[in-house]
Design a protein around this motif. Structure first.
Motif, short mmCIF file in Angstrom:
data_model
loop_
_atom_site.label_atom_id
_atom_site.label_comp_id
_atom_site.label_asym_id
_atom_site.label_seq_id
_atom_site.Cartn_x
_atom_site.Cartn_y
_atom_site.Cartn_z
N GLY A 72 -1.92 6.88 0.47
CA GLY A 72 -3.01 7.65 -0.90
C GLY A 72 -3.54 6.68 -1.93
O GLY A 72 -3.96 7.13 -2.65
N LYS A 73 -2.73 5.11 -1.65
CA LYS A 73 -3.84 3.98 -2.56
C LYS A 73 -4.26 3.14 -2.29
O LYS A 73 -3.52 2.92 -0.88
CB LYS A 73 -2.56 3.89 -3.90
CG LYS A 73 -1.78 4.94 -4.37
CD LYS A 73 -0.45 4.39 -5.43
CE LYS A 73 -0.20 5.66 -6.60
NZ LYS A 73 0.49 4.68 -7.40
N GLU A 74 -4.47 2.56 -2.76
CA GLU A 74 -5.39 1.57 -2.56
C GLU A 74 -4.85 0.37 -1.74
O GLU A 74 -3.35 0.00 -2.77
CB GLU A 74 -6.86 0.99 -2.95
CG GLU A 74 -7.88 1.21 -2.92
CD GLU A 74 -9.03 0.99 -3.55
OE1 GLU A 74 -10.27 1.83 -3.46
OE2 GLU A 74 -9.12 -0.32 -3.63
N ARG A 75 -4.72 -0.71 -1.48
CA ARG A 75 -3.75 -2.18 -0.89
C ARG A 75 -3.71 -3.19 -2.04
O ARG A 75 -4.66 -2.89 -2.34
CB ARG A 75 -4.54 -2.79 0.54
CG ARG A 75 -3.19 -3.77 0.43
CD ARG A 75 -3.02 -4.55 2.38
NE ARG A 75 -3.60 -3.54 3.36
CZ ARG A 75 -3.26 -3.56 4.45
NH1 ARG A 75 -3.58 -5.10 4.94
NH2 ARG A 75 -3.49 -1.94 5.76
N GLU A 76 -2.58 -3.48 -2.29
CA GLU A 76 -2.96 -4.32 -3.72
C GLU A 76 -2.37 -5.33 -3.76
O GLU A 76 -1.13 -5.21 -2.78
CB GLU A 76 -2.59 -3.37 -4.68
CG GLU A 76 -0.54 -2.17 -5.53
CD GLU A 76 -0.69 -2.12 -6.65
OE1 GLU A 76 -1.76 -1.51 -6.89
OE2 GLU A 76 0.60 -1.31 -6.30
N ALA B 252 6.09 1.17 -0.21
CA ALA B 252 5.18 1.03 -0.45
C ALA B 252 5.13 0.82 0.98
O ALA B 252 6.31 0.38 1.44
CB ALA B 252 4.44 0.40 -1.41
N GLN C 163 1.33 -0.89 0.05
CA GLN C 163 -0.03 -0.26 0.22
C GLN C 163 0.47 1.20 0.21
O GLN C 163 1.85 0.86 0.80
CB GLN C 163 -1.25 -0.38 1.41
CG GLN C 163 -2.21 1.23 1.33
CD GLN C 163 -2.95 0.92 1.65
OE1 GLN C 163 -2.94 0.06 3.31
NE2 GLN C 163 -4.53 1.96 1.80
N ALA C 164 0.38 2.08 -1.13
CA ALA C 164 1.69 3.38 -1.19
C ALA C 164 0.84 4.54 -0.19
O ALA C 164 -1.13 4.65 -0.71
CB ALA C 164 1.36 3.47 -3.01
N GLU D 178 8.13 4.21 -7.80
CA GLU D 178 7.10 3.10 -8.14
C GLU D 178 6.82 2.36 -7.27
O GLU D 178 6.04 1.48 -6.46
CB GLU D 178 5.96 2.81 -8.79
CG GLU D 178 6.59 4.16 -10.05
CD GLU D 178 7.89 4.44 -10.87
OE1 GLU D 178 8.05 6.48 -10.45
OE2 GLU D 178 9.00 4.00 -10.73
#
Length: 115
Positions: free
Chosen positions: A42-46, A92, A39-40, A89
Motif C-alpha cells: 500500500g505504499k510507494e517504492r522508496e 517490505a 516497497q511496503a 516497519e
C-alpha cells in the motif's frame, strides 16, 4: 542480458539482522551507482540506500541511518545491504537498482519483521 538477482530476504524477529545480496550481470557493474529500494504494501517504492561508483561514498534514508549498511564488491559484481536492529516497519519487498540512469531493477526479495 542484464540481470539483477536479489537474495537473503526472509522472516526475522524484531531486533534481528539480515544481509541482502544483489548479483549483477550483463553490464559494467563498477561503472554505476547501485541502490536498494523497498516497497511496503500500500505504499510507494522508496530509496533505502545508494552507493556510488567512485570512492564508495554512500547515502541513506533517514529511517535506516545507523542501522543499515550498503556495500559493494566490484570484483564479484555484487551489492549488499546489511540490515541490523530490524523493526516491523522495515517489512517490505526490497529491490536492487542500478545501471545507466538507474534503469535496471531486480525482482525483489521479501523481508518480513515479525514476532
Amino acid at each position: 542480458q542484464v540481470q539483477l538477482v536479489e537474495s537473503g530476504g526472509g522472516l526475522v524477529q524484531p531486533g534481528g539482522s539480515l544481509r541482502l545480496s544483489c548479483a549483477a550481470s550483463g553490464f559494467t557493474f563498477s561503472n554505476y551507482a547501485m541502490s536498494w529500494y523497498r516497497q511496503a504494501p500500500g505504499k510507494e517504492r522508496e530509496l533505502v540506500a545508494r552507493i556510488f561508483r567512485v570512492g564508495g561514498s554512500t547515502i541513506y534514508s533517514d529511517f535506516v541511518k545507523g542501522r543499515f549498511t550498503i556495500s559493494r564488491d566490484n570484483a564479484k559484481n555484487t551489492v549488499y545491504l546489511q540490515m541490523n536492529n530490524l523493526n516491523p516497519e522495515d517489512t517490505a519487498v526490497y529491490y536492487c537498482n542500478g545501471g545507466p540512469g538507474g534503469t535496471y531493477w531486480g525482482q525483489g526479495t521479501q523481508v518480513t519483521v515479525s514476532s
